[in-house]
Design an enzyme around this catalytic site. Structure first.
Site, PDB file in Angstrom:
ATOM      1  N   GLU B  60       0.717  -1.253  -0.122  1.00  0.00           N
ATOM      2  CA  GLU B  60      -0.120   0.043   0.044  1.00  0.00           C
ATOM      3  C   GLU B  60       0.796   1.192   0.182  1.00  0.00           C
ATOM      4  OE1 GLU B  60      -0.839  -2.485   1.861  1.00  0.00           O
ATOM      5  OE2 GLU B  60      -3.010  -2.909   1.395  1.00  0.00           O
ATOM      6  N   HIS B 129      -9.326  -5.229  10.427  1.00  0.00           N
ATOM      7  CA  HIS B 129     -10.056  -5.070   9.147  1.00  0.00           C
ATOM      8  C   HIS B 129     -11.598  -4.501   9.127  1.00  0.00           C
ATOM      9  CE1 HIS B 129      -6.930  -7.927   8.024  1.00  0.00           C
ATOM     10  NE2 HIS B 129      -7.805  -8.130   6.609  1.00  0.00           N
TER      11      HIS B 129
END
Lengths: 389, 325
Positions: B60, B129
């Site tokens: 990322e 998450h």
């Protein structure tokens, strides 16, 4: 000299020096290869051998001008005109000037927080840079960026980034955009040795190689990650070898020899332009001042170490001696260039001092394109929740 | 007007904008060959090729930063986060670089970029998450933040975000991806950022919500109306920054009672700011203290039994609403 692997390597008695045949007799700054110890005169390499005397003098002048600007900004800092951090480029001038001097139209540059040298090398002027240090409205970022955040996109210069290693993915993106738009160009992404231990650097190397991006990572290794010597911050030597894991061409070269810098960057540019391949170039250099001027610079290295570099490896002295010997410059010209650089630096400090501070209302400018362009505004609603009264 | 899912609406928005502007690309983990982890980009690789729909490694920081660098050069990248939770490993690229480059350069450089992906709990995937970072994204000047709650908004607002010259964080919701509703097919169907939407008009109380909590609030409004005779107005913020303060204040002045609902955690959450704005601008119009329901203030729990309690559900919202009457 703990940590300065480059200095220890450069001790002649410790090296098994191979004498190359192509060293010209007049060479004063023949460089010792950082890997195999061979000696080479880079003034005679492809990118350097046909330079005019006038061009060489211009390179010298650019280097001098960076040093005088930095010295003047240090004085202004000590006089209390400049706040925050001031990371000086003194000692490293040949790297920025040499690198920028071989760039072509579509080549771009991004760097870290020690950015004054690169900014001046791409052609930003003293006044806008000094005024930015003073936090003035006339500064290159209108006083909103400061020392670590100079930008000049019209000169292909994309900053000036404060977070160590944070610019490494940005450089990748600049290279990505060049390739996407079929431009024959590259992005030089400068960083320090300390930045080589940041994760985004490795993530960037992976993508650079995987996607064949024309990005050139230039590790300006000045031996210290702030106050931590290389031997205390990095495992494995040399640092550039880390590119090997990603099948990226890498090299280690000397940063005190502007000719060697030019040839090194030029070779990497060819890989980028012709084959769209990245490079990792470690360039050994040295900074004479502390990490920033707030760094007393007394806890992690000796005065002798600094003095030795100044005496033997100063990029300006070495280049000047070479130019004098070649009769490309006269002592008078040297003095003239120096006086002009000092005069311009003093004038930039006066300009900065006389310039107005930004108006408080300007706090709210430049945050969003949209709020700066109210006629083309498409959104509704409140964007700011506290503004100057 | 065709009924399509929220997922298809996103796909339409992306496809139309990629078709329209060659500077727009979609980049992220599994967006191309895999068709998107949540199949948002289904068919796009086939339609637009690998120059426009780009699979990235799980990396990322690199691809977010790459996209910011490309945006500085004039491209308009759309970065998909498989979960917004994963932005945390790219924090510097979003919150320093994308958000601040324009300011630090004195306005010389724009960053027309979209970061998008789901930002929600409720799917039993545990704390790492299930983050809802709209509050701290909106806390960062330089970023815009939107939370579309319906298929039409998903399309119209994502299209506006892609055409926007500033960085926009688009926070979606995996639970809404299958939601179906009517969505205009017009290629220039744009919903401007910063415009709240009154989904249900009412007189006795305003419920202000964003994201999935909008739908829970609509259910609660129905119960209140049918079982308790309370007329409830439901205001969907749609956009967090810019924020439609006028719509909020107008509704409060009309109903004089406010319940704020969000799936964000409470401390310094979006509704903390909204609560402040209401008391500052409409204090004299309030007939009762502002009430607020948010996610229960622990890291997101895995177990269904716990997470169902954690996220504002119908009965908890209803009970709080009853306190207002």
């Amino acid at each position: 000299m703990e940590g300065l692997h480059h200095d220890t390597i450069l001790e002649p008695e410790q090296k098994n020096l191979k004498k190359d045949n192509d060293i010209s007799e007049s060479s004063d700054i023949a460089s010792i290869n950082m890997i195999d110890g061979s000696v080479k005169d880079f003034s005679q390499t492809e990118v350097n051998k046909n330079l005019s005397g006038e061009y060489k003098v211009n390179l010298y002048e650019q280097m001098i001008r960076i040093r005088r600007f930095e010295e003047r900004s240090l004085r202004s800092y000590q006089q209390g005109h400049i706040g925050g951090f001031l990371h000086l480029y003194i000692g490293q001038e040949a790297v920025a000037v040499g690198s920028v001097s071989v760039l072509k139209e579509n080549d771009h540059i991004i760097t870290a927080y020690r950015d004054h040298g690169h900014a001046l090398a791409v052609g930003m002027d003293f006044d806008e840079c000094m005024a930015e240090l003073y936090g003035k409205k006339t500064g290159c970022s209108k006083g909103k960026g400061g020392s670590m955040h100079f930008f000049a996109p019209d000169k292909n210069f994309w900053g000036g980034h404060g977070i160590v290693g944070g610019q490494t993915p940005l450089g990748l993106g600049i290279a990505y955009a060049l390739k996407y738009n079929n431009k024959k160009g590259a992005c030089l992404c400068f960083m320090g040795d300390g930045a080589t231990n940041q994760g985004p650097f490795y993530e960037s190397l992976n993508l650079a190689s995987l996607w064949n991006l024309p990005v050139i990572y230039i590790i300006e290794n000045n031996g210290y990650s702030m106050g931590t010597a290389e031997s205390r911050h990095s495992a494995g030597d040399p640092l550039a070898r880390r590119g090997d894991a990603f099948d990226i061409d890498w090299s280690v070269s000397n940063g005190h020899d502007i000719y060697e810098v030019r040839q090194t960057i030029s070779d990497a540019l060819a890989r980028a332009h012709e084959n769209s391949r990245p490079s990792v170039l470690e360039i050994i250099t040295y900074r004479y001042r502390g990490h920033s001027v707030a760094d007393p610079d007394q806890t992690y290295r000796s005065k002798e170490e600094i003095e030795e570099y100044k005496s033997n490896k100063d990029p300006l002295n070495l280049f000047r001696e070479k130019l004098l010997k070649e009769k490309n410059i006269t002592e008078e010209q040297v003095k003239e260039i120096d006086l002009k650089a000092k005069g311009d630096a003093d004038a930039s400090a006066e300009f900065a001092d006389a310039s107005p501070y930004p108006d408080p209302a300007e706090l709210m400018d430049d945050v969003y394109w949209e709020t700066d362009n109210p006629k083309e505004k498409k959104s509704y609603g409140t964007m700011f929740f506290e503004t100057p009264s | 007007m065709a009924k399509i899912t929220y997922r298809e609406a996103l796909n339409q928005a992306l496809s139309e904008e990629i078709q329209r502007d060659k500077n727009v690309i979609l980049m992220g983990e599994e967006v191309a060959q895999f068709k998107g982890s949540y199949k948002v980009s289904e068919g796009m690789l086939e339609n637009f090729g690998s120059d426009r729909i780009i699979d990235t490694p799980i990396s990322e920081a690199a691809f977010s930063g790459l996209a910011v660098g490309a945006a500085m050069m004039g491209m308009r990248p759309v970065v998909e986060f498989m979960f917004w939770s994963f932005c945390y490993v790219a924090f510097d690229q979003i919150f320093n670089n994308a958000a601040s480059v324009r300011y630090m350069s004195g306005g010389l450089i724009n960053v027309p970029i979209v970061f998008r992906g789901p930002a929600n709990g409720g799917t039993n995937v545990g704390a790492t998450h299930s983050h809802t970072p709209e509050n701290f994204a909106a806390n960062t000047p330089g970023l815009k933040v939107i939370c579309p709650a319906t298929p039409a908004d998903a399309k119209g607002m994502l299209k506006s975000a892609i055409r926007d010259n500033d960085p926009v964080c688009v926070m979606e919701n995996t639970i809404l991806y299958n939601m179906q509703d009517e969505v205009p097919e017009d290629e220039d169907f744009l919903i401007p950022l910063g415009k709240a939407n009154i989904l249900k008009s009412g007189n006795d109380m305003t419920i202000i919500a964003h994201g999935k909590s909008v739908h829970t609030s609509l259910d609660v409004a129905q119960t209140l109306e049918e079982k308790h005779g309370v007329s409830v107005e439901v205001l969907d913020l749609r956009s967090i920054r810019p924020l439609d303060v006028n719509a909020i204040i107008k509704s409060v002045k009309k109903t004089n009672r406010v319940l704020l609902v969000e799936e964000n955690k409470p401390f310094c959450g979006v509704d903390a700011q909204i609560s402040f704005i209401i008391q500052e601008q409409a204090f004299d119009y309030l007939d009762a203290p502002i009430k607020r329901i948010s996610a229960i203030d622990s890291p997101q729990a895995y177990s269904k039994a716990l997470e169902n309690v954690q996220i504002p559900a119908h009965d908890r919202i209803l009970a709080k609403a009853m306190e207002l009457i």
